[in-house]
Design a protein around this motif. Structure first.
Motif, mmCIF file in Angstrom:
data_model
loop_
_atom_site.group_PDB
_atom_site.id
_atom_site.type_symbol
_atom_site.label_atom_id
_atom_site.label_comp_id
_atom_site.label_asym_id
_atom_site.label_seq_id
_atom_site.Cartn_x
_atom_site.Cartn_y
_atom_site.Cartn_z
ATOM 1 N N THR A 4 0.822 -1.219 0.000
ATOM 2 C CA THR A 4 0.000 0.000 0.000
ATOM 3 C C THR A 4 0.852 1.262 0.000
ATOM 4 O O THR A 4 0.320 2.358 0.139
ATOM 5 C CB THR A 4 -0.944 0.018 1.221
ATOM 6 N N GLU B 280 -7.385 -1.116 2.336
ATOM 7 C CA GLU B 280 -7.475 0.339 2.528
ATOM 8 C C GLU B 280 -8.395 0.729 3.667
ATOM 9 O O GLU B 280 -8.098 1.623 4.435
ATOM 10 C CB GLU B 280 -7.957 0.980 1.224
ATOM 11 N N CYS C 47 -4.543 0.144 -5.697
ATOM 12 C CA CYS C 47 -5.057 1.478 -5.356
ATOM 13 C C CYS C 47 -6.575 1.505 -5.342
ATOM 14 O O CYS C 47 -7.188 1.681 -4.314
ATOM 15 C CB CYS C 47 -4.550 2.516 -6.361
ATOM 16 N N ASN D 283 -8.089 -1.751 -3.492
ATOM 17 C CA ASN D 283 -7.240 -2.135 -2.378
ATOM 18 C C ASN D 283 -8.083 -2.751 -1.266
ATOM 19 O O ASN D 283 -8.827 -2.051 -0.599
ATOM 20 C CB ASN D 283 -6.488 -0.900 -1.866
#
Length: 120
Positions: A57, A117, A111, A114
């Protein structure tokens, strides 16, 4: 090829590969952990899922540098050793692309999709 150089080839998102599976694969292949590679005194040879999550990440591994992630708002003493900081909103951070060779491709970097996240 050193064990550290093998890392990018293993850190590929395969369908069904989670952090646990990737960490086991790295340990089976005896890939050096980041702390071992830096010769840290408390380095170990186990790959932890939190280390992999941080790598996967982190935009630095896609060839980007991110500046202004946090700012100092105050200090706790006159020496400025202890700083009080706050995180800066992503839209106010400075991102410089292609500053160095990427070890994770932009397409392979999690991104938009993810899965890690929102885990905070």
């Amino acid at each position: 090829m050193t064990k550290c150089q093998k890392l990018p080839t293993i850190l590929i998102f395969h369908e069904g590969w989670g952090l646990f599976t990737i960490s086991n694969a790295l340990m089976r292949r005896e890939v050096t952990t980041p702390r071992s590679a830096s010769k840290a005194s408390n380095a170990g040879n186990k790959w932890h899922q939190s280390t992999l999550k941080r790598i996967l990440t982190n935009p630095v591994y896609t060839g980007k540098l991110v500046y202004c992630k946090e700012e100092t708002t105050n200090t706790l003493s006159k020496s400025e050793t202890y700083k009080i900081r706050r995180k800066v909103d992503p839209e106010n951070q400075v991102i410089v692309e292609n500053t160095h060779t990427a070890i994770i491709s932009e397409g392979g970097f999690p991104c938009s999709s993810n899965p890690y996240e929102e885990e905070r």
